[in-house]
Each structure stands twice: as C-alpha cells, then as structure tokens.
Design an enzyme around this catalytic site. Structure first.
Site, short mmCIF file in Angstrom:
data_model
loop_
_atom_site.label_atom_id
_atom_site.label_comp_id
_atom_site.label_asym_id
_atom_site.label_seq_id
_atom_site.Cartn_x
_atom_site.Cartn_y
_atom_site.Cartn_z
CD GLU A 9 -2.90 1.25 0.34
OE1 GLU A 9 -3.53 2.32 0.22
OE2 GLU A 9 -3.14 0.24 -0.35
CB CYS A 98 -2.74 -4.92 6.52
SG CYS A 98 -2.51 -3.12 6.67
CE LYS A 139 2.55 -10.48 1.48
NZ LYS A 139 2.82 -9.63 2.65
CG HIS A 168 5.65 -10.14 6.05
ND1 HIS A 168 5.46 -8.89 5.52
CD2 HIS A 168 6.76 -10.04 6.82
CE1 HIS A 168 6.40 -8.07 5.97
NE2 HIS A 168 7.19 -8.75 6.76
CG ASN A 199 6.66 -11.15 1.76
OD1 ASN A 199 5.90 -10.57 2.52
ND2 ASN A 199 7.41 -10.50 0.90
NE ARG A 224 10.34 -2.85 3.33
CZ ARG A 224 10.91 -2.79 4.53
NH1 ARG A 224 11.26 -1.62 5.04
NH2 ARG A 224 11.12 -3.90 5.23
#
Length: 321
Positions: A9, A98, A139, A168, A199, A224
C-alpha cells in the site's frame, strides 16, 4: 521457482508494477489491498486500484496481476469478491497481514490472526462466491503479538479453500523491523498441504538464497527489495538457475528509461500533489542499490514543479546514459 511482486500500500502500485515487470523476472503481481466494509463497491473502485483489469488482468509487459481484498466480514467479502470476479482478475488474494492500526482496529488484516475460526469463515465465503476456476489465495504474517497461532491460522486458510499461502515472516508486533524469521516457515509448511511462499526482508540475491534454504520454500515474494533493486528478480533467477550469485543484472543506465516511464505514468495517472513525492519515494529506495541514485535523489529532493522535474528526467540519459 516463482517470484511474485508483493502488494504494498502506497508504494508498489500499478505504476511500479508496470515498470518492474518491464525490467523482468517476476511471474505474478498482487495489487495493493482493496478495503471491503459493509458496502458493495462499484467497478470504478476496483479499476482505480487495479487498472490492469482493463488489460486482461495483466501488466502491459504481460505479467498476471491478482487482486487483493482486505476485510473481516465474510458476507461483505463474498459479495464484493463475486462482483470483482466479473471483471476477470487473474485471482483473488485475501489480506491477513496488514499491520496498520487503522485496519487492525476494525478487525481486518493481521488482527484476524487472533481468530483462526473467523479466518476459515472468510476464506470459505469468498471461495464459494467466485467461480471454481478462479484462484483464491491468502497472505499472512506469523501472528499478531506472537507466533502461537501461526499453524492454526494457515490451516484455517487452507481448509477454507485457499490454494496457496504467502507468509510474511514477521508478526504484526514486529512490523517491518528486521530480521524476518524465515526459519519458522517450515512449521507452517508442515501444517498445510497447499504451496507456501516466503516473504520478508529479501533485499539481495544472498538474502533470497538464505530465505529459500531456511524456509524450505522454492517460491518467494519480493517487496521493498525489488523496488530498491529492479534487477533483483532477474539476479535471483540467474543465481538459482546457474547455481551461484551473479553480478547486478540491471545497471543504472539501463534503468533510466524505466525512470522516465515511471514519471510519465505518474504525471498521467496520479493527482498533481502526489507526483513529485512518488518519484522521490522511489529514488530514495533506489539509493540502497545504486550510488547514482543518491545524486539523483539529492537533486530532485527539493523540487516540486512538474515542468522542472520533467526537464530533469529528460536530461538523465545525457548525464548517465
């Protein structure tokens, strides 16, 4: 080996998806999350976040894009997923990772990792609502405040019908602070029968190789790291296929046409107040990999006038091409 572009995001939007997939190496992208509350979203909301829906759910370079939904109400998610499915996405991904407070406060994102049974209801509702041929993936992070429920959460996703799970390798509490705990992913892999993709904190070829070794995952999702080094996916692929780390695949002069393309798309598609900031944001990350990006960032850092920045971008090949 599959290499995926992460949903990020405010960073990895359709502009960067276009540019990075032109550079090459990525097999699939995931859009930034589309937040689902209690309303049925109109098509324009899906198209605004994921304009690739107008191109067969692919970037202009031909790489598939999966749409990500974020929410906590199974019925609302199901209705919106069915509505989205009409637009022909490559698949639908569900966000259980998130860490943003505003999202977690309303029970979405990583907050759901505290309730595996609710996760199962969400995934099952979406899976039932969309055509059988459409992939539904998920995810997740390793947990909310700790990793105590990571296996149960992954099992809930798989049992609800998720065809793959991206992990993640940090908790919500960890945020984005290094390290990523790749060594915990094998326990999740052992708990489910669907593919698991690793991830988190993959900035280099060496990171990717260590992540694959520690997680046991053949497939990776890059965030990133690939924004900072657009050649990262190509370099990882060369290293895995060739058996050894290879030099940088994309040199700074090779990247200049992509920076020009990025600025062109930003000026075409984003609000004027967002444009300069987006270029500075990318150059700021590129400084991690390219010494030339440090000079470029310092030159453009205080500029706000679009015409001046355009002239600066047009002059880049004359300086470094």
């Amino acid at each position: 080996m599959k290499l995926l572009l992460a949903p990020m995001e405010g960073l990895l939007d359709f502009v960067l998806r276009d540019v990075l997939t032109r550079v090459g190496g990525a097999d699939r992208c995931v859009s930034e999350f589309i937040r689902i509350t209690g309303t049925v979203l109109p098509d324009k909301v899906f198209l605004r976040t994921m304009p690739e829906l107008r191109n067969g759910s692919r970037t202009l370079a031909g790489v598939p894009v999966r749409a990500q939904l974020l929410g906590s109400d199974p019925e609302s998610l199901a209705v919106n997923a069915a509505n989205l499915a009409r637009l022909g996405p490559e698949g639908i991904d569900l966000n259980f990772g998130c860490p943003a407070k505003v999202v977690n406060r309303h029970g979405g994102g990583a907050a759901l990792l505290q309730d595996p049974e609710h996760i199962a209801r969400v995934v099952e509702a979406v899976r039932r609502a969309v055509p059988a041929h459409l992939p539904v993936s998920a995810k997740m992070r390793l947990g909310f405040n700790d990793t105590g429920l990571m296996r149960e959460c992954a099992q809930a996703m798989a049992q609800g019908g998720a065809c793959e799970i991206v992990v993640h390798a940090r908790t919500k509490l960890d945020g984005y602070r290094p390290p990523a705990y790749w060594e915990l992913i094998p326990a999740i892999r052992a708990a489910v029968a669907v593919p698991v993709i690793a991830n988190g904190e993959i900035w280099s070829v060496d990171d990717a190789l260590r992540c694959r070794a520690q997680s046991g995952c053949g497939d990776l999702m890059l965030g990133r790291g690939i924004v900072a080094d657009p050649g990262l996916a190509l370099a990882i692929r060369a290293a895995v296929d060739g058996g050894a780390a290879t030099p940088l695949e994309v040199r700074w002069p090779d990247l200049l046409p992509q920076i020009a393309r990025f600025w062109e798309m930003v000026c075409e598609d984003l609000e004027p107040r967002q444009r300069a900031g987006r270029l500075k944001q990318w150059l700021n990350l590129l400084r991690r990999r390219y010494p030339e990006a440090e000079t470029a960032f310092q030159e453009v850092r205080v500029q706000t006038d679009q015409r001046e920045i355009t002239q600066w971008v047009e002059n880049l090949p004359h300086r470094w091409g």
